[in-house]
Write a protein that holds these residues in place. Structure first.
Motif, short mmCIF file in Angstrom:
data_model
loop_
_atom_site.label_atom_id
_atom_site.label_comp_id
_atom_site.label_asym_id
_atom_site.label_seq_id
_atom_site.Cartn_x
_atom_site.Cartn_y
_atom_site.Cartn_z
N UNK A 53 78.19 -42.86 -22.92
CA UNK A 53 77.01 -42.84 -23.79
C UNK A 53 75.93 -41.90 -23.26
N UNK A 54 75.99 -41.55 -21.99
CA UNK A 54 75.01 -40.64 -21.40
C UNK A 54 75.39 -39.17 -21.57
N UNK A 55 76.60 -38.91 -22.06
CA UNK A 55 77.05 -37.53 -22.24
C UNK A 55 76.37 -36.91 -23.45
N UNK A 56 76.14 -35.59 -23.41
CA UNK A 56 75.55 -34.92 -24.57
C UNK A 56 76.41 -35.06 -25.82
N UNK A 57 77.73 -35.03 -25.64
CA UNK A 57 78.66 -35.21 -26.76
C UNK A 57 79.67 -36.28 -26.35
N UNK A 58 79.31 -37.55 -26.53
CA UNK A 58 80.21 -38.62 -26.07
C UNK A 58 81.48 -38.71 -26.90
N UNK A 59 82.52 -39.22 -26.24
CA UNK A 59 83.78 -39.48 -26.93
C UNK A 59 83.63 -40.76 -27.74
N UNK A 60 84.45 -40.94 -28.78
CA UNK A 60 84.43 -42.21 -29.51
C UNK A 60 84.84 -43.36 -28.59
N UNK A 61 84.17 -44.50 -28.72
CA UNK A 61 84.48 -45.65 -27.88
C UNK A 61 85.95 -46.05 -27.96
N UNK A 62 86.54 -45.96 -29.14
CA UNK A 62 87.95 -46.35 -29.29
C UNK A 62 88.87 -45.43 -28.50
N UNK A 63 88.50 -44.16 -28.36
CA UNK A 63 89.31 -43.25 -27.56
C UNK A 63 89.30 -43.68 -26.10
N UNK A 64 88.15 -44.12 -25.63
CA UNK A 64 88.06 -44.59 -24.24
C UNK A 64 88.88 -45.85 -24.06
N UNK A 65 88.77 -46.77 -24.99
CA UNK A 65 89.53 -48.02 -24.91
C UNK A 65 91.03 -47.74 -24.94
N UNK A 66 91.45 -46.83 -25.80
CA UNK A 66 92.88 -46.56 -25.98
C UNK A 66 93.50 -45.65 -24.92
N UNK A 67 92.69 -44.91 -24.19
CA UNK A 67 93.25 -44.00 -23.19
C UNK A 67 92.80 -44.37 -21.78
N UNK A 68 91.51 -44.28 -21.54
CA UNK A 68 90.97 -44.51 -20.20
C UNK A 68 91.26 -45.93 -19.73
N UNK A 69 90.97 -46.89 -20.57
CA UNK A 69 91.14 -48.28 -20.16
C UNK A 69 92.61 -48.66 -20.03
N UNK A 70 93.44 -48.07 -20.84
CA UNK A 70 94.88 -48.32 -20.72
C UNK A 70 95.39 -47.85 -19.36
N UNK A 71 94.94 -46.67 -18.94
CA UNK A 71 95.33 -46.13 -17.64
C UNK A 71 94.78 -46.99 -16.51
N UNK A 72 93.53 -47.40 -16.63
CA UNK A 72 92.91 -48.24 -15.59
C UNK A 72 93.62 -49.58 -15.47
N UNK A 73 93.95 -50.18 -16.60
CA UNK A 73 94.64 -51.47 -16.58
C UNK A 73 96.02 -51.34 -15.92
N UNK A 74 96.71 -50.26 -16.22
CA UNK A 74 98.03 -50.02 -15.62
C UNK A 74 97.90 -49.87 -14.11
N UNK A 75 96.89 -49.16 -13.66
CA UNK A 75 96.67 -48.96 -12.23
C UNK A 75 96.34 -50.29 -11.54
N UNK A 76 95.54 -51.13 -12.17
CA UNK A 76 95.21 -52.44 -11.61
C UNK A 76 96.48 -53.29 -11.49
N UNK A 77 97.31 -53.25 -12.51
CA UNK A 77 98.57 -54.02 -12.48
C UNK A 77 99.48 -53.51 -11.36
N UNK A 78 99.52 -52.22 -11.13
CA UNK A 78 100.34 -51.65 -10.06
C UNK A 78 99.82 -52.10 -8.68
#
Length: 94
Positions: A66-91
């Motif tokens: 939200x602090x970026x001049x051109x933020x990404x859509x929240x759903x893109x973060x949930x579907x990509x960034x958070x998916x990767x983070x969750x996988x790393x936590x599970x590992x």
């Protein structure tokens, strides 16, 4: 040099960074159009390495986005960034 457009841009940039911690500043300063998603993933994985829980990571990533001049859509973060983070936590938990 006072009263120049470059000085005004510097003031604006400094004001934008005042609410950020060091890691957030570094991430934002190294983000460019086209690598925002990758940098947010790196940010999330840094938080995983520092034992943040998944909810805290999502909140932090959405906040930084939200602090970026051109933020990404929240759903893109949930579907990509958070998916990767969750996988790393599970590992880590295995």
């Amino acid at each position: 040099i006072p009263n120049t457009s470059k000085n005004e841009q510097r003031k604006h940039t400094q004001k934008a960074y005042t609410s950020m911690d060091g890691l957030e500043k570094w991430m934002v300063m190294n983000m460019e159009d086209g690598n925002r998603n990758n940098m947010l993933i790196r940010y999330a994985l840094t938080l995983v390495d520092n034992n943040y829980d998944i909810n805290s990571i999502q909140t932090a990533c959405l906040n930084l986005n939200s602090k970026l001049p051109e933020p990404l859509p929240d759903m893109e973060i949930v579907n990509t960034v958070m998916k990767t983070a969750k996988k790393k936590i599970e590992e880590k938990d295995i």
